[in-house]
Scaffold this active site. Structure first.
Site, short mmCIF file in Angstrom:
data_model
loop_
_atom_site.label_atom_id
_atom_site.label_comp_id
_atom_site.label_asym_id
_atom_site.label_seq_id
_atom_site.Cartn_x
_atom_site.Cartn_y
_atom_site.Cartn_z
N ASP A 66 1.09 3.66 -4.78
CA ASP A 66 0.49 4.99 -4.89
C ASP A 66 -0.61 5.16 -3.84
O ASP A 66 -0.69 6.19 -3.15
CB ASP A 66 -0.06 5.17 -6.30
CG ASP A 66 -0.81 6.48 -6.48
OD1 ASP A 66 -0.17 7.54 -6.42
OD2 ASP A 66 -2.04 6.45 -6.66
N GLU A 104 7.17 4.54 -5.78
CA GLU A 104 5.83 4.05 -5.43
C GLU A 104 5.79 2.52 -5.44
O GLU A 104 5.18 1.91 -4.56
CB GLU A 104 4.80 4.61 -6.40
CG GLU A 104 4.55 6.10 -6.23
CD GLU A 104 3.56 6.66 -7.22
OE1 GLU A 104 2.90 7.66 -6.88
OE2 GLU A 104 3.41 6.09 -8.33
#
Length: 246
Positions: free
Chosen positions: A64, A136
Site C-alpha cells: 500500500d 497491494e
C-alpha cells in the site's frame, strides 16, 4: 491415491500456475515464497495451522505504501501543472479498491489466491476487498524481492498506460488546471466554443475548441459539451507543456 501424493500433485499444479503468472508479466521472483505469500489469505493460514505472519497482510501493508509512493511520483512528473489537491484526488482514484480490483482481474490474480474452504465457499475469490488486498500484497512482495525499480517497471506495463489513456479522466479537471496555469502566467483570456454537434439525440457527439487570446490551443470531442471542453483543455495543457520543454 495417498494423501501425500494428493498434496504433491496440488503443490505442483499451484507452482505451475505461479510460473505462468511470472511468464505473463515478464518477472521472475528470486524468492518464490514471497510471491506465494502475496496470494495467501489469512483463512488459508488458519485452516492449515500455519504461522499467522505467513498470510499476505504484512505484504499488503507494505505494498500500500509502495504503491502510493510510486503513483505519487509518476503523477508529479506527468502533470507538472496539476495542483496538490488535484494530484491527491487523482491518486485516490487510481489506488482505490475498485481500481485495484480491475488491475487484479486483468492479471487473473483471483485464480491464484490460496483460500480456506469457508472463504472459498462464500465467494472470497471474487470479493473486491480481497482482490485489492492481493494486488497491494503483490506490489509489496515485488518490492522486497527486486526493489523499487522493478515495481515501477511493472506499473509501467499495467497501471501507468491506463492513466495515459484517460481511464481516470473523470476525476481530472483539465479546465481548472488550464485556468490556473493561464492566470498564474498572466497569459490572457481563455474562450471555449462548441464547433460541432452531431449524431442522433441518444448518441450525441460534440466537438469543442479552446483558445487563448483568440489563438487555438486545443480541440476535444465528447459525449457532452462538458466532456468535449475537458478534452479540449487536456489537449491545450499538452500543447503548453510541449512548448515549455522546447
Amino acid at each position: 491415491m495417498s494423501k501425500q501424493k494428493d498434496k504433491e500433485r496440488i503443490h505442483e499444479k499451484r507452482r505451475a500456475k505461479f510460473q505462468e503468472l511470472q511468464n505473463k508479466i515478464g518477472i521472475t521472483f528470486r524468492n518464490e515464497k514471497l510471491l506465494i505469500q502475496a496470494f495467501t489469505h489469512s483463512s488459508y493460514v488458519n485452516e492449515h495451522r500455519r504461522r499467522l505472519h505467513e498470510d499476505n497482510e504484512r505484504l499488503e501493508f507494505l505494498g500500500d505504501a509502495v504503491l502510493e509512493l510510486t503513483v505519487s511520483q509518476y503523477l508529479f512528473q506527468k502533470f507538472p501543472h496539476m495542483s496538490e489537491g488535484q494530484l491527491t484526488k487523482l491518486r485516490a482514484a487510481i489506488v482505490c479498491e475498485p481500481s485495484l480490483v480491475k488491475f487484479a482481474n486483468a492479471l487473473s490474480f483471483g485464480e491464484l489466491v490460496l483460500l480456506g474452504k469457508g472463504e472459498e465457499l462464500t465467494g472470497g475469490r471474487t470479493r473486491p476487498a480481497l482482490l485489492a488486498d492481493v494486488f497491494e500484497a503483490f506490489i509489496g512482495a515485488l518490492y522486497l524481492d527486486q526493489g523499487m525499480d522493478a515495481v515501477i517497471r511493472f506499473l509501467e506495463k499495467t497501471m501507468f498506460p491506463k492513466i495515459d489513456e484517460g481511464a481516470f479522466s473523470h476525476v481530472m479537471d483539465f479546465k481548472s488546471q488550464l485556468q490556473e496555469l493561464v492566470q498564474r502566467d498572466g497569459s490572457g483570456t481563455l474562450e471555449y466554443a462548441i464547433l460541432e454537434e452531431k449524431g442522433p439525440a441518444h448518441n450525441k457527439e460534440f466537438v469543442a475548441r479552446v483558445a487563448l487570446n483568440g489563438q487555438e490551443l486545443g480541440i476535444g470531442v465528447g459525449r457532452s459539451k462538458k466532456e468535449a471542453e475537458q478534452h479540449a483543455a487536456q489537449m491545450a495543457l499538452e500543447t503548453l507543456r510541449a512548448a515549455d520543454q522546447q
